[in-house]
Enzyme design. Structure first.
Site, PDB file in Angstrom:
ATOM      1  CD  GLU A  98      -3.227   5.627   6.589  1.00 51.90           C
ATOM      2  OE1 GLU A  98      -3.162   5.676   5.355  1.00 51.90           O
ATOM      3  OE2 GLU A  98      -2.331   5.129   7.302  1.00 51.90           O
ATOM      4  CD  GLU A 145      -3.782  -2.375   7.166  1.00 54.41           C
ATOM      5  OE1 GLU A 145      -2.690  -2.647   6.667  1.00 54.41           O
ATOM      6  OE2 GLU A 145      -4.362  -1.301   6.972  1.00 54.41           O
ATOM      7  CG  ASN A 168      -1.726   1.217   1.399  1.00 51.29           C
ATOM      8  OD1 ASN A 168      -1.780   2.052   0.481  1.00 51.29           O
ATOM      9  ND2 ASN A 168      -2.381   1.370   2.543  1.00 51.29           N
ATOM     10  CE  LYS A 173      -0.340   3.310   4.704  1.00 51.58           C
ATOM     11  NZ  LYS A 173      -0.407   3.454   6.138  1.00 51.58           N
ATOM     12  N   GLY A 217       2.077   2.345  10.710  1.00 50.79           N
ATOM     13  CA  GLY A 217       3.049   3.420  10.551  1.00 50.79           C
ATOM     14  C   GLY A 217       3.712   3.849  11.837  1.00 50.79           C
ATOM     15  CG  HIS A 238      -6.071   2.054   4.959  1.00 50.33           C
ATOM     16  ND1 HIS A 238      -5.672   3.009   5.854  1.00 50.33           N
ATOM     17  CD2 HIS A 238      -5.044   1.173   4.868  1.00 50.33           C
ATOM     18  CE1 HIS A 238      -4.440   2.715   6.276  1.00 50.33           C
ATOM     19  NE2 HIS A 238      -4.040   1.609   5.693  1.00 50.33           N
ATOM     20  CB  SER A 260       4.726  -1.710  12.004  1.00 51.71           C
ATOM     21  OG  SER A 260       4.327  -0.362  12.191  1.00 51.71           O
TER      22      SER A 260
END
Ligand code: PGA
Length: 253
Positions: A102, A171, A11, A13, A177, A100, A216
């Site tokens: 985010e 996730e 991904n 991003k 991250g 996701h 991560s």
């Protein structure tokens, strides 16, 4: 005993330029993908889908696939700035990430909206990678299971038995991250919960649904995570931007 083919999905991003994408993707494609027994996908910013599609096509690898990071819940029409499932198909995407964290966090996407996107993707012949995961606060309050089950239930409710055609990505939001990773045992226990939920909805077919871990994942923790019985691959953010790291995660799968 289940054994779906593993999937390692990058991904990217909101990262990359034409030049850096080309360098990164060529390095990945020149890696040992031919020997790899897992599927590999890169989910790239939509403006670069065509660029990466051409690179993948010229490498002529059946294991390398293209993915998008999001899609519109609408089919077509007056939705300025949005990108439809048929557009993603048109430029060669196979996968699309939906839900996701985010997007859930910064764009306030609800469980229901994520489910609609997953359904739209499936109907168009794309494979949705449906993300679920708890925040740090939810974990600390003992709400991990409730949260991921609620998120997945919305999708199961809408797409019913077609659930066997999706990919799920667990996730934990606190691991994305941040350099914090769920331990293999923590991840496995959530994956087992999700597997049981999928089994209740789809019966034995649930054994073949790929449940990826993301948060991560890197070359040093990939092997132990990917060897858990219900972890069928990874959704890789930061480490997918470095070809050597991404390739070593693929090698671990
Ligand atoms: P990370 O991101 O690997 O950088 O934690 C994973 C993701 O958000 O998909």
């Amino acid at each position: 005993m289940h054994s779906p083919k593993k999937l390692i999905a990058g991904n990217w991003k909101m990262n990359g330029t034409l030049e850096s994408n080309s360098t990164l993707m060529r390095a990945v494609l020149e890696g040992d993908l031919r020997a790899s027994i897992c599927d590999v996908a890169v989910c790239v910013p939509s403006v670069y889908l065509s660029q990466i599609h051409s690179l993948i096509q010229s490498a002529n690898l059946t294991t390398a696939h293209l993915g998008a990071q999001d899609v519109s819940a609408h089919e077509k029409g007056a939705y300025t700035g949005e990108i439809s499932v048929s557009m993603l198909k048109d430029v060669g995407a196979t996968y699309v990430i939906v839900g996701h964290s985010e997007r859930r966090q910064f764009h306030h996407e609800s469980d229901q909206l994520v489910a609609i996107k997953a359904e739209r993707a499936l109907k168009a012949g794309l494979i949705p990678i449906v993300c679920v995961g708890e925040t740090q606060q939810e974990r600390e309050s003992g709400l991990t299971e409730v949260t991921v089950k609620r998120q997945l239930a919305a999708v199961i409710h809408l797409i019913g038995h077609c659930i066997t055609e999706i990919v799920v990505a667990y996730e934990p939001v606190w691991a994305i991250g941040t350099g914090l990773t769920a331990t293999p045992e923590q991840a496995q226990s959530v994956h087992a919960v999700l597997r049981a939920q999928l089994k209740a909805a789809a019966g034995e077919g649930a054994a073949n649904i790929r449940i990826l871990y993301g948060g991560s994942m890197n070359p040093s923790n990939a092997k132990s995570l990917l060897s858990q019985s219900d972890i069928d691959g990874g959704l890789i953010g930061g480490a997918s931007l470095k070809a050597t790291d991404f390739l070593s995660i693929i090698a671990a799968a």
